[in-house]
Motif scaffolding. Structure first.
Motif, PDB file in Angstrom:
ATOM      1  N   LEU A  71       0.827  -1.212   0.000  1.00  0.00           N
ATOM      2  CA  LEU A  71       0.000   0.000   0.000  1.00  0.00           C
ATOM      3  C   LEU A  71       0.858   1.258   0.000  1.00  0.00           C
ATOM      4  O   LEU A  71       0.609   2.197  -0.755  1.00  0.00           O
ATOM      5  N   THR A  75       0.980   3.372  -3.453  1.00  0.00           N
ATOM      6  CA  THR A  75       0.327   4.677  -3.278  1.00  0.00           C
ATOM      7  C   THR A  75       1.300   5.799  -3.614  1.00  0.00           C
ATOM      8  O   THR A  75       0.964   6.725  -4.363  1.00  0.00           O
ATOM      9  N   ILE A  91      -5.754   1.536  -2.998  1.00  0.00           N
ATOM     10  CA  ILE A  91      -6.188   1.786  -1.616  1.00  0.00           C
ATOM     11  C   ILE A  91      -7.427   0.959  -1.285  1.00  0.00           C
ATOM     12  O   ILE A  91      -7.497   0.321  -0.234  1.00  0.00           O
ATOM     13  N   GLY A  94      -6.521  -2.768  -0.987  1.00  0.00           N
ATOM     14  CA  GLY A  94      -5.761  -3.010   0.240  1.00  0.00           C
ATOM     15  C   GLY A  94      -6.636  -2.976   1.478  1.00  0.00           C
ATOM     16  O   GLY A  94      -6.535  -3.837   2.355  1.00  0.00           O
ATOM     17  N   ILE A 149      -1.140   3.933   4.156  1.00  0.00           N
ATOM     18  CA  ILE A 149      -1.625   4.893   3.154  1.00  0.00           C
ATOM     19  C   ILE A 149      -1.144   6.303   3.493  1.00  0.00           C
ATOM     20  O   ILE A 149      -0.737   7.059   2.608  1.00  0.00           O
TER      21      ILE A 149
END
Length: 200
Positions: A71, A75, A91, A94, A149
């Protein structure tokens, strides 16, 4: 090019400082809270509380299959490529994976809590505490996914905020619940509530 490197360096230094500050603050708060909690509980209660957390600690080892690292990596990479649509999809995937795995593991632990308490630890009284603590697997999945994230979006201050939030809630809720007479149950509830608060 040189200006861009300077900006990257500044962002990295600022992010590292936020991560360090959050970790240091949450560790200090947790340490004070744990010492205070231990002084409020009898050795038997604290032992029961400690036993209740072991199964959820073990289950967490089977929760993350490298998804959180992925992630963060994807990201950050997709943001750099200005691919907002793909970033959203990564996102979403995940979070769904972490949520499903966390929920399944929590459910399994609830169902086998009686067996673990009696057969493994020889403490049948710890069964409801193990079941309550199992919620932290699910809440922790949401928390760690969100933190990954945040790092991918270079929002380290939000990562630190979740850690500090968890530390404060645990250090306040657990002692209060013990003080009002809930003993090991109160300590376990305080621990679990801190994960839920941080995940939210």
């Amino acid at each position: 090019m040189e200006q861009k490197l300077v900006e990257i360096g500044k962002t990295s230094a600022k992010g590292s400082f936020h991560l360090f500050l959050g970790q240091a603050c949450s560790t200090a708060i947790m340490a004070v809270g744990t010492i205070f909690l231990a002084r409020l509980m009898t050795p038997a209660e604290y032992g029961l509380y400690s036993i209740a957390l072991i199964p959820s600690y073990m289950a967490i080892l089977f929760r993350d299959w490298g998804i959180n690292s992925a992630l963060t990596k994807f990201t950050a990479g997709l943001r750099a490529q200005k691919s907002e649509g793909k970033t959203y999809e990564i996102i979403k995937a995940g979070l769904v994976f972490e949520t499903v795995i966390g929920f399944i593991l929590s459910l399994i632990l609830v169902f086998i809590s009686g067996f673990i308490a009696s057969a493994v630890f020889g403490r049948p009284k710890s069964a409801p505490l193990i079941a309550i603590a199992s919620v932290t697997i699910f809440a922790g999945a949401l928390q760690t996914a969100a933190q990954s994230i945040f790092v991918g979006f270079e929002r380290m201050e939000l990562n630190s905020l979740t850690n500090v939030c968890q530390a404060i809630v645990k250090s306040v809720a657990a002692p209060i619940l013990v003080l009002v007479g809930f003993g090991a149950l109160g300590a376990t509830l305080g621990y679990t509530i801190s994960f839920i608060a941080s995940a939210i």
